[in-house]
Every structure is written in structure tokens, then in C-alpha cells.
Design a protein around this motif. Structure first.
Motif, short mmCIF file in Angstrom:
data_model
loop_
_atom_site.label_atom_id
_atom_site.label_comp_id
_atom_site.label_asym_id
_atom_site.label_seq_id
_atom_site.Cartn_x
_atom_site.Cartn_y
_atom_site.Cartn_z
N ILE A 150 54.56 40.14 43.57
CA ILE A 150 53.15 40.56 43.54
C ILE A 150 52.25 39.38 43.88
O ILE A 150 52.34 38.32 43.25
N TYR A 151 51.37 39.58 44.86
CA TYR A 151 50.29 38.64 45.14
C TYR A 151 48.98 39.39 44.89
O TYR A 151 48.84 40.54 45.32
N GLY A 152 48.05 38.76 44.22
CA GLY A 152 46.80 39.45 43.93
C GLY A 152 45.59 38.56 44.00
O GLY A 152 45.65 37.36 43.73
N ILE A 153 44.47 39.14 44.40
CA ILE A 153 43.16 38.52 44.33
C ILE A 153 42.29 39.45 43.49
O ILE A 153 42.09 40.61 43.87
N SER A 154 41.79 38.97 42.36
CA SER A 154 41.08 39.83 41.41
C SER A 154 39.62 39.46 41.32
O SER A 154 39.28 38.34 40.92
N SER A 155 38.76 40.39 41.68
CA SER A 155 37.33 40.19 41.50
C SER A 155 36.86 40.71 40.15
O SER A 155 35.76 40.38 39.70
N VAL A 156 37.67 41.55 39.53
CA VAL A 156 37.39 42.06 38.18
C VAL A 156 38.70 42.01 37.40
O VAL A 156 39.78 41.88 37.98
N VAL A 157 38.60 42.11 36.09
CA VAL A 157 39.79 42.11 35.25
C VAL A 157 39.68 43.24 34.23
O VAL A 157 38.61 43.52 33.70
N THR A 158 40.80 43.93 34.01
CA THR A 158 40.84 45.00 33.01
C THR A 158 42.06 44.80 32.12
O THR A 158 43.04 44.15 32.51
N LYS A 159 42.00 45.38 30.94
CA LYS A 159 43.10 45.26 29.99
C LYS A 159 44.38 45.89 30.55
O LYS A 159 45.47 45.34 30.40
N GLY A 160 44.23 47.03 31.23
CA GLY A 160 45.40 47.70 31.79
C GLY A 160 46.09 46.87 32.84
O GLY A 160 47.33 46.77 32.87
N ASP A 161 45.32 46.25 33.72
CA ASP A 161 45.89 45.38 34.74
C ASP A 161 46.63 44.22 34.11
O ASP A 161 47.74 43.85 34.52
N THR A 162 45.99 43.61 33.11
CA THR A 162 46.59 42.45 32.45
C THR A 162 47.90 42.82 31.77
O THR A 162 48.90 42.08 31.88
N ASP A 163 47.92 43.95 31.11
CA ASP A 163 49.15 44.39 30.43
C ASP A 163 50.26 44.67 31.44
O ASP A 163 51.43 44.29 31.22
N SER A 164 49.91 45.32 32.54
CA SER A 164 50.90 45.66 33.56
C SER A 164 51.48 44.41 34.22
O SER A 164 52.70 44.29 34.41
N ILE A 165 50.60 43.45 34.54
CA ILE A 165 51.05 42.20 35.14
C ILE A 165 51.93 41.42 34.16
O ILE A 165 52.99 40.89 34.52
#
Length: 271
Positions: A150-165
Motif C-alpha cells: 500500500i502506498y498512500g497520500i492522505s489529505s484527511v485522516v479518519t479512525k476507520g482508515d487508521t484502524d484498517s492500515i
């Protein structure tokens, strides 16, 4: 000399190709490989009488040559045909997704990547609609779950994204993320701080920060691309519409965008 001046200087040769359907179709057909006259008749829907003068012109211009009964592009012809093919793919991609481009902020996408935007032609636009108010979000979580890297560029952050990553990192999946300063500051606060700190000893996890804003949201894996942009004014991040693709060229384009941003980012050193 700029492009317009070159166009005017070479108008007879250049315009002849774009004015003539047959000249264009012959070059594009041969760009995929050598062809016999019978194959060119079938592909173009034209007669031999119509094709032969066009073939002779392309031979005189040293763009094609014959070997036996087949027509080939010369090295110069390959350059010309490839350029024509790329221009059509670019125009087609712009037109296919014109509402997406018109409604979003493109200024943060580097110029070399904009020139290669035709790589995204085999993509689709997904939207949050009706009962599918989390369509974009759920598709991104599915991407992360199925990825081998996984490569990612994040302009926003959410709890769901963080948990999944976090889950994928702990499973051993290589993950590299780039965030702008405002997201990096947010990661220092609850509930994200403990989740990020829990990953500091995982060698397969790299977190980087750019000291400038990033007006894109990108997830690119070995299987799929997801691209989100800011709305046209460049102020509000659009979570309701995204571009997705399984195509290898689109994935390669996403990787190039990631590597471009990575070259301008610094690794976050965990304390």
C-alpha cells in the motif's frame, strides 16, 4: 520555437495526417504491429484503391516501409504513431471524465503527471449516492484489505482508515504513507497517537510528512488505484466522488505520483 510555431512551419505534413482519416488509421493500426493490405482494408473499411495512395505517401515520408507483403512502421514512424495514439488517449480521457476534472482542483498534480493523464482512461468514477453514502470509503477499505502493498497520500485522516492500515501493517503488508503538516499534527492527538505509536517498531511501515499542503488523496496498491481531489476552489476535500481503476497503467500512474511526493517528503522519526 514553441508548439504553435512548429505547427505552422510544418502545417502541410502535420495537418495532412490529422485531416486524413485513412492516414491516421493506418498509423494507429501499424502502431499495434505489422499489417497486410487485406488487414488494413478490414480495419479501415476502405478499398485498396483508397489505401494505396495513402500508403505511398507514408512511405515517401519515411514513416512506413514494406517487407514482403506487410507494412511496418519505421523507427521515425513509431515515434509519430505513438505520439498520435497518446494524444487521442489523452483527449479521450479528458472528455470521458470531463465533469470530474472540471469540478476538482488539479493544480497540485505535477505537470509531468498531468501530461500522462491518459494512463487513467480505463478508470471509473464512483460517487456516494442515496443509500450508498459511504461508497467511496467502503471501496477504499476494500482496497486496503486486499492489498499486498500500500502506498498512500492522505489529505484527511479518519479512525476507520487508521484502524484498517494498522491491521495490514501488523499482518506484514508493506505500507508507506505521506501526509501534509496539518494531518501530521492531527496524528499526534487522540485517538490517533496511540495507534501510530503502536506501529513504530514495524519495519514494513513508513510514515512521511511534506511541509506543504497536498491537495490529493491517493491509495495505490498492487491491484488498484483510488484518487480523490479537492473541490474546484481548492479549499474543501471531496469525499463524495473518487476515481478508481484496476488498470495496470493507472496503477503505474498512481505510483509515479506517490514517488514524486515521496521525493519531497521527510520520514517521521518516532520518539
Amino acid at each position: 520555437m514553441n508548439g504553435f510555431e512548429i505547427y505552422k512551419k510544418m502545417d502541410d505534413d502535420v495537418q495532412a495526417i490529422y485531416r486524413s482519416r485513412l492516414l491516421t488509421e493506418i498509423l494507429l493500426s501499424l502502431n499495434d504491429g505489422s499489417k497486410k493490405l487485406s488487414q488494413l482494408r478490414e480495419i479501415t473499411g476502405s478499398t485498396s484503391q483508397a489505401l494505396i495512395p495513402k500508403l505511398r505517401k507514408l512511405e515517401a515520408d519515411h514513416l512506413i516501409e514494406t517487407k514482403g507483403r506487410e507494412y511496418f512502421l519505421t523507427p521515425a514512424g513509431k515515434i509519430v504513431a505513438s505520439g498520435i495514439a497518446d494524444s487521442f488517449v489523452t483527449f479521450w480521457t479528458i472528455n470521458k471524465f470531463k465533469h470530474f476534472w472540471l469540478r476538482h482542483y488539479l493544480e497540485e498534480i505535477p505537470s509531468p503527471l498531468l501530461k500522462e493523464i491518459g494512463c487513467l482512461y480505463e478508470s471509473e468514477i464512483l460517487k456516494n449516492r442515496g443509500m450508498e453514502i459511504l461508497n467511496i470509503y467502503n471501496n477504499q477499505l476494500k482496497m486496503i484489505k486486499e492489498a499486498d502493498h500500500i502506498y498512500g497520500i492522505s489529505s484527511v485522516v479518519t479512525k476507520g482508515d487508521t484502524d484498517s492500515i494498522s491491521e495490514r501493517v501488523k499482518e506484514g503488508v508493506p505500507v508507506e504513507l505521506i501526509v501534509p503538516l496539518h494531518v501530521a499534527e492531527e496524528l499526534k492527538r487522540s485517538p490517533y497517537l496511540k495507534k501510530i505509536e503502536a506501529l513504530k517498531d514495524y519495519e514494513n511501515f513508513k510514515l512521511m510528512v511534506m511541509d506543504e499542503d497536498i491537495k490529493v488523496g491517493l491509495i495505490v496498491t498492487d491491484k488498484r488505484l483510488s484518487l480523490n481531489l479537492y473541490k474546484k476552489e481548492g479549499i474543501e476535500y471531496d469525499i463524495s466522488t473518487g476515481l478508481f481503476s484496476f488498470d495496470s497503467k493507472a496503477i503505474e500512474w498512481g505510483e509515479m505520483l506517490f514517488w514524486y511526493c515521496k521525493g519531497k517528503a521527510d520520514f517521521i522519526k518516532f520518539q
